[in-house]
Design a protein around this motif. Structure first.
Motif, short mmCIF file in Angstrom:
data_model
loop_
_atom_site.label_atom_id
_atom_site.label_comp_id
_atom_site.label_asym_id
_atom_site.label_seq_id
_atom_site.Cartn_x
_atom_site.Cartn_y
_atom_site.Cartn_z
N ASN A 369 0.85 -1.18 0.00
CA ASN A 369 0.00 0.00 0.00
C ASN A 369 0.89 1.23 0.00
O ASN A 369 1.94 1.24 0.65
N GLU A 390 -4.85 0.66 -8.60
CA GLU A 390 -5.93 0.75 -7.64
C GLU A 390 -6.50 -0.63 -7.35
O GLU A 390 -6.65 -1.45 -8.26
N ALA A 391 -6.84 -0.88 -6.09
CA ALA A 391 -7.51 -2.12 -5.68
C ALA A 391 -8.33 -1.83 -4.43
O ALA A 391 -7.78 -1.36 -3.42
N GLU A 392 -9.66 -2.08 -4.53
CA GLU A 392 -10.58 -1.85 -3.41
C GLU A 392 -10.42 -0.45 -2.83
O GLU A 392 -10.30 -0.26 -1.61
N LYS A 393 -10.39 0.54 -3.75
CA LYS A 393 -10.33 1.96 -3.40
C LYS A 393 -9.05 2.36 -2.66
O LYS A 393 -8.99 3.40 -2.01
N GLU A 394 -8.04 1.53 -2.77
CA GLU A 394 -6.72 1.83 -2.20
C GLU A 394 -5.69 1.80 -3.32
O GLU A 394 -5.86 1.10 -4.33
N THR A 395 -4.61 2.56 -3.14
CA THR A 395 -3.54 2.58 -4.13
C THR A 395 -2.37 1.74 -3.65
O THR A 395 -1.91 1.89 -2.49
#
Length: 575
Positions: A369, A390-395
């Motif tokens: 992350n 991006e993955a599940e609203k995280e970078t």
């Protein structure tokens, strides 16, 4: 080892807002390319007109100092001998000429009280004088810097663009130029070289002038890039420019006396780059050159370059089927079986060295992350060189180095001082989003592994750990030059753990096969004829054509194993 990756913290430049038109005028040239529109001479004329006014003021000031402030000075030469001179009058060139014409002709640049000094610039006080020939590294840098100005003059004449930077480099020089909707072609090299030859024939004198910054901003108002340099890099009221012929350029100098001192000049490469190396800035055209004080040195350089082509790892990798690259995964190497064998052998070698020095191998994640990268500072200074998604609203981002991950491993539980020093080694895969124009074989890639390690220790342990790291580096590089390139042998050698290959091409003569192997840089060449088959032997040669003669297969394998175990540097000679 201590981490070898260089974190790109970068230089944060506060660039001024500039107009979108980068060059407001271009030059006409008698040497220019055929069938191009006529170009304006205005900025060169204006530049020269202002320069000549300033030069008159400078000459008048120098004459005044020479007449009112001149006094006898002592000049100490490199051999300790002292000669007399006059301040504001006597130049290093005059001193050299007073000793001998040969010395004066062979001196590239002077050094006055430790400062590089133009040969025709008067000395101002008592001085320790050194006269540097071309074989001095400092003199070579000056020589190539002067050559860059010659190239810059040729480029300005031919292309009419905006000159940017033109420094000397380790072997030669380059000049960058901004040109709208135009690229440099290697087919133009001969024309540019001819322009350079004409400039050299004219023996244009290099003149130094110290000028106020605001005046220079006016002189270079046609060139956005020179104005940026003045606004961002020059923090003094004045700086210097140098002139040769029609070219006037921002430059600290010093330079050779005149362009005629450059006896042999060659343009050999071009590329595209970005202003200040930043991908979001303007694209520039870069042209590389090399020069020498005589043609013999140029021929020797050309011969060396030709030999270097044969040693180029990209050429060897292709010829020996070690690795290749593909446009569908740029900067990521495909290691073929032979290459993978060497790759894994090198890793095994380093792992053995780590084990010998009490490093502990770990395996860390490839993806983190960006909160981790923000904590470490990499995201603020290096994110443009990281692959993120991006993955599940995280970078998240692929790791470009192992340091933060190793810090997480160290901090995942309380630690005792008794655990220190803790040496963590990692062969994890790293990814860096290097610019496509900078990718170069195995030396600049986007996907790689390195013998990356971090040492956690007390302050008192730092000195000893550093000594251990330096010893580690020295021991590895002592064997690295020739470690494990055992080639061209039959299956017995392969089964014994060596990279083996066999040439069964019936169309080639024996001599042709040997020559092919030598050109391909195989360390050992084992010839097996009818006699050798019958006697269970091999006839041993090396790539340098050293003949060791007939040796039994058993003995040859044993010798290679011994050389391998000892990491013998000159294995070919010691066989």
């Amino acid at each position: 080892m201590l981490r070898s990756a260089k974190d790109k913290t970068g230089r944060i430049l506060s660039l001024l807002q500039e107009p979108t038109v980068y060059c407001t005028a271009v030059a006409k040239s008698t040497y220019g390319p055929p069938n191009t529109p006529e170009k304006e001479l205005s900025f060169i004329k204006d530049r020269l007109k202002l320069y000549e006014t300033l030069k008159k003021e400078h000459d008048a000031l120098l004459a005044s100092r020479a007449s009112t402030q001149s006094r006898l000075i002592k000049i100490t030469l490199a051999d300790g001998k002292q000669v007399e001179g006059e301040s504001w009058k006597t130049t290093p060139y005059q001193i050299a000429l007073g000793i001998s014409r040969g010395l004066a002709d062979n001196t590239v640049i002077a050094k006055v009280n430790g400062e590089l000094w133009d040969l025709d610039r008067p000395m101002e006080a008592d001085a320790i004088l050194e006269l540097l020939p071309f074989d001095s590294e400092e003199a070579q840098a000056v020589y190539w810097h002067s050559s860059a100005h010659i190239l810059g003059e040729a480029m300005e004449n031919y292309y009419g663009g905006c000159l940017c930077y033109g420094p000397p480099i380790e072997n030669g020089f380059y000049y960058d130029m901004h040109m709208e909707n135009r690229c440099v072609s290697s087919t133009e090299f001969p024309t540019l070289e001819n322009i350079c030859k004409n400039i050299i024939k004219e023996k244009q004198v290099f003149e130094r002038l110290e000028v106020r910054k605001e005046v220079l901003l006016d002189m270079f108002k046609y060139n956005t890039f020179k104005c940026r340099i003045l606004n961002e890099k020059v923090d003094t009221p004045t700086t210097t420019v140098y002139r040769c012929g029609p070219l006037i350029d921002l430059c600290r100098g010093p330079h050779v006396r005149h362009t005629g001192k450059i006896k042999a000049l060659k343009i050999f490469k071009n590329s595209s780059t970005y202003w200040e190396g930043k991908a979001d800035m303007e694209t520039l055209q870069r042209i590389y050159g090399i020069s020498f004080p005589d043609n013999k040195m140029m021929k020797e350089w050309e011969k060396f370059q030709e030999e270097a082509k044969n040693r180029d790892h990209r050429k060897i990798g292709k010829e020996q089927e070690l690795f290749f690259f593909h446009e569908l995964s740029p900067g990521s190497c495909f290691f073929l079986p032979r290459g993978a064998f060497i790759y894994n052998t090198l890793i095994k070698f380093i792992k053995e060295e780590y084990n010998r020095r009490n490093f502990t191998e770990v395996v860390s994640p490839n993806v983190y992350n960006i909160k981790l990268w923000e904590t470490s500072g990499h995201w603020q200074h290096y994110n443009e060189n990281m692959f993120s998604f991006e993955a599940e609203k995280e970078t998240f981002a692929l790791k470009p180095m192992n340091c933060p991950g190793h810090c997480l491993m160290f901090a995942h539980r309380p630690r005792s001082w008794r655990e220190l020093p803790l040496r963590l080694a990692d062969f994890g895969v790293l990814h860096r989003n290097e610019l496509s124009g900078t990718l170069s074989g195995l030396t600049r890639v986007r996907r790689f592994q390195q013998d990356d390690a971090h040492i956690f220790c007390t302050m008192e342990q730092i000195e000893e750990e550093m000594k251990g790291c330096l010893d580690f580096i020295q021991s590895v590089y002592a064997v690295f030059d020739n470690f494990l390139e055992e080639k061209k042998v039959c299956s017995d050698f392969f089964e014994a753990g060596f990279m083996a290959d066999v040439d069964l091409d019936q169309s080639c003569t024996l001599n042709k096969k040997i020559r092919n192997a030598q050109l391909a840089q195989y360390n050992f060449i084992f010839v097996v004829g009818e006699k050798e088959k019958a006697d269970r032997t091999v006839n041993v040669r090396t790539r340098d054509n050293k003949i060791h003669g007939e040796v039994s297969v058993t003995s040859a394998i044993a010798k290679l194993k011994t050389l391998k175990a000892l990491h013998t540097l000159h294995a070919e000679e010691e066989f």
